[in-house]
Design a protein around this motif. Structure first.
Motif, PDB file in Angstrom:
ATOM      1  N   ALA A   1       0.834  -1.205   0.000  1.00 12.47           N
ATOM      2  CA  ALA A   1       0.000   0.000   0.000  1.00 12.47           C
ATOM      3  C   ALA A   1       0.866   1.251   0.000  1.00 12.47           C
ATOM      4  CB  ALA A   1      -0.920  -0.011   1.213  1.00 12.47           C
ATOM      5  N   GLN A   2       1.864   1.281   0.850  1.00 19.94           N
ATOM      6  CA  GLN A   2       2.753   2.445   0.939  1.00 19.94           C
ATOM      7  C   GLN A   2       3.487   2.680  -0.381  1.00 19.94           C
ATOM      8  OE1 GLN A   2       3.103   4.709   3.225  1.00 19.94           O
ATOM      9  NE2 GLN A   2       4.960   5.737   2.521  1.00 19.94           N
ATOM     10  N   ALA A   3       3.963   1.603  -0.979  1.00 21.91           N
ATOM     11  CA  ALA A   3       4.740   1.726  -2.217  1.00 21.91           C
ATOM     12  C   ALA A   3       3.899   2.270  -3.369  1.00 21.91           C
ATOM     13  CB  ALA A   3       5.319   0.364  -2.594  1.00 21.91           C
ATOM     14  N   HIS A   4       2.621   1.919  -3.381  1.00 23.67           N
ATOM     15  CA  HIS A   4       1.761   2.328  -4.502  1.00 23.67           C
ATOM     16  C   HIS A   4       0.867   3.518  -4.163  1.00 23.67           C
ATOM     17  CE1 HIS A   4       2.762  -0.988  -7.266  1.00 23.67           C
ATOM     18  NE2 HIS A   4       2.888  -1.726  -6.179  1.00 23.67           N
ATOM     19  N   GLY A   5       1.030   4.085  -2.980  1.00 23.87           N
ATOM     20  CA  GLY A   5       0.278   5.283  -2.623  1.00 23.87           C
ATOM     21  C   GLY A   5      -1.159   5.009  -2.270  1.00 23.87           C
ATOM     22  N   HIS A   6      -1.387   4.002  -1.399  1.00 20.33           N
ATOM     23  CA  HIS A   6      -2.745   3.642  -1.012  1.00 20.33           C
ATOM     24  C   HIS A   6      -2.851   3.480   0.503  1.00 20.33           C
ATOM     25  CE1 HIS A   6      -4.536   3.192  -4.955  1.00 20.33           C
ATOM     26  NE2 HIS A   6      -3.472   2.514  -5.363  1.00 20.33           N
ATOM     27  N   LEU A   7      -4.095   3.281   0.966  1.00 14.13           N
ATOM     28  CA  LEU A   7      -4.380   3.057   2.378  1.00 14.13           C
ATOM     29  C   LEU A   7      -4.823   1.628   2.605  1.00 14.13           C
ATOM     30  CD1 LEU A   7      -6.503   6.248   3.191  1.00 14.13           C
ATOM     31  CD2 LEU A   7      -4.096   5.861   3.773  1.00 14.13           C
ATOM     32  N   THR A   8      -4.640   1.172   3.840  1.00 15.13           N
ATOM     33  CA  THR A   8      -5.224  -0.092   4.262  1.00 15.13           C
ATOM     34  C   THR A   8      -6.543   0.195   4.970  1.00 15.13           C
ATOM     35  OG1 THR A   8      -4.210  -0.096   6.461  1.00 15.13           O
ATOM     36  CG2 THR A   8      -2.899  -0.999   4.642  1.00 15.13           C
ATOM     37  N   ALA A   9      -7.345  -0.847   5.165  1.00 21.12           N
ATOM     38  CA  ALA A   9      -8.600  -0.675   5.882  1.00 21.12           C
ATOM     39  C   ALA A   9      -8.347  -0.199   7.302  1.00 21.12           C
ATOM     40  CB  ALA A   9      -9.380  -1.994   5.895  1.00 21.12           C
ATOM     41  N   GLY A  10      -7.299  -0.713   7.924  1.00 17.21           N
ATOM     42  CA  GLY A  10      -6.971  -0.283   9.277  1.00 17.21           C
ATOM     43  C   GLY A  10      -6.574   1.179   9.341  1.00 17.21           C
ATOM     44  N   GLN A  11      -5.785   1.630   8.389  1.00 22.13           N
ATOM     45  CA  GLN A  11      -5.380   3.037   8.358  1.00 22.13           C
ATOM     46  C   GLN A  11      -6.588   3.942   8.153  1.00 22.13           C
ATOM     47  OE1 GLN A  11      -2.509   2.722   5.179  1.00 22.13           O
ATOM     48  NE2 GLN A  11      -0.776   2.926   6.592  1.00 22.13           N
ATOM     49  N   ALA A  12      -7.460   3.580   7.226  1.00 24.12           N
ATOM     50  CA  ALA A  12      -8.652   4.390   6.961  1.00 24.12           C
ATOM     51  C   ALA A  12      -9.536   4.471   8.197  1.00 24.12           C
ATOM     52  CB  ALA A  12      -9.431   3.798   5.789  1.00 24.12           C
ATOM     53  N   ALA A  13      -9.685   3.364   8.903  1.00 29.05           N
ATOM     54  CA  ALA A  13     -10.525   3.341  10.092  1.00 29.05           C
ATOM     55  C   ALA A  13      -9.908   4.155  11.225  1.00 29.05           C
ATOM     56  CB  ALA A  13     -10.751   1.898  10.539  1.00 29.05           C
ATOM     57  N   ARG A  14      -8.603   4.112  11.363  1.00 28.84           N
ATOM     58  CA  ARG A  14      -7.951   4.922  12.404  1.00 28.84           C
ATOM     59  C   ARG A  14      -8.124   6.404  12.110  1.00 28.84           C
ATOM     60  NH1 ARG A  14      -3.935   0.867  12.155  1.00 28.84           N
ATOM     61  NH2 ARG A  14      -2.603   2.132  10.817  1.00 28.84           N
ATOM     62  N   VAL A  15      -7.998   6.781  10.854  1.00 29.30           N
ATOM     63  CA  VAL A  15      -8.228   8.175  10.466  1.00 29.30           C
ATOM     64  C   VAL A  15      -9.634   8.598  10.871  1.00 29.30           C
ATOM     65  CG1 VAL A  15      -8.628   9.680   8.477  1.00 29.30           C
ATOM     66  CG2 VAL A  15      -6.569   8.274   8.560  1.00 29.30           C
TER      67      VAL A  15
END
Length: 306
Positions: free
Chosen positions: A241-255
């Protein structure tokens, strides 16, 4: 009651699947439609959703990867075919002007409706004259220039009938009070709007697609009623995700949890995940509010006012 809801038109990332169309998200707001990231097939998805292309008053493109913009030619041409009595605007990163021009003139058609290009040169307020909301863009972090969007309704006031009655304010006096902020009551006293009303917070919605975690994500999400955000990967694939410029479900939920979001809509799922229960479980570890895993043609109401 005014209609305010999200119509999900497509939820796939990069490539469509048998069950998920390319991206497409229509936010209906008091009769005005804002179409976000129309991917390939959006015109047909609008038909399936039972929404006329004429409802689109504003198109907001986050960036010019194909799954977020290849439906633009069809949407533009369909709007011109339907001939609505209003112009429509298209917001997009100014660095992709040449892509916009190619998409706008991808094939021959008869232009009947005024299209207003609104290229974005940087973060900040966007022109939305006459709209019942303000529209703001924030820069995201993706391999190509990308912007997220936030719609905010101005705060207002709600009149309290019992207080109006107690002061003898009725009929034309109510309108005068709303227009001028004060009115002379039948007993000769002056009544201020604040005395007979209470604050009514404006509603808000944000749209965050392809991005890593960055300041813009938090800025857009802060306190919104409805957050539509990508959750392309799971935490097990966080490096990808980091390499391709995206978020994970966990990151989105923490935000969403840290921002105080009321309804969280996860979308833009990689084809590597045919089952989204992993996304649900991962998001629930961080976010305990209203959680929606977007499906094509799903309708999500904007939460009722606080």
């Amino acid at each position: 009651m005014s209609q305010r809801e999200l119509v999900v038109l497509g939820t796939a990332s990069q490539v469509p699947t048998r069950t998920r169309n390319h991206n497409g998200y229509l936010l209906l707001w008091d009769g005005e439609g804002l179409l976000f990231d129309p991917g390939e097939g959006t015109q047909r998805q609008l038909l399936y959703a039972g929404v006329s292309a004429s409802a689109v008053r504003r198109v907001c493109v986050t960036h010019f990867h194909g799954d977020h913009c290849l439906g633009l030619p069809g949407v533009i041409q369909r709007i011109n075919l339907d001939r609505p009595p209003h112009p429509f605007s298209v917001h997009y990163p100014a660095s992709g002007q040449h892509f916009f021009e190619r998409l706008r003139h991808a094939s021959v058609f008869h232009e009947t409706v005024e299209l207003r290009p609104e290229p974005i040169t940087g973060p900040g307020e966007l022109a939305a004259p006459g709209a019942p909301y303000s529209l703001r863009a924030a820069r995201l972090s993706h391999p190509v220039e990308s912007f997220g969007y936030r719609l905010t309704e101005p705060d207002g006031r709600r009149l309290l009938p019992e207080r109006l009655a107690a002061r003898g304010i009725r009929g034309p006096l109510v309108g005068e009070l709303q227009r001028h902020g004060t009115v002379t009551a039948p007993d000769g006293s002056t009544v201020a709007l604040a005395e007979v009303s209470e604050e009514r917070p404006g509603q808000s919605a944000a749209f965050v697609m392809d991005t890593r975690l960055c300041d813009g994500v938090a800025e857009l999400a802060a306190g919104v009623d409805l957050l539509v955000i990508e959750a392309t990967f799971l935490e097990a694939d966080a490096e990808l995700a980091q390499a391709h410029g995206h978020l994970t479900a966990g990151q989105a939920a923490r935000v969403a949890a840290e921002a105080g979001v009321r309804t969280l809509v996860l979308a833009h799922f990689s084809q590597r995940y045919p089952d989204l229960e992993g996304h649900r479980a991962e998001a629930r570890r961080h976010f305990d509010g209203d959680l929606v895993l977007a499906e094509d043609l799903l309708r999500v109401p904007v939460p009722r006012r606080r």
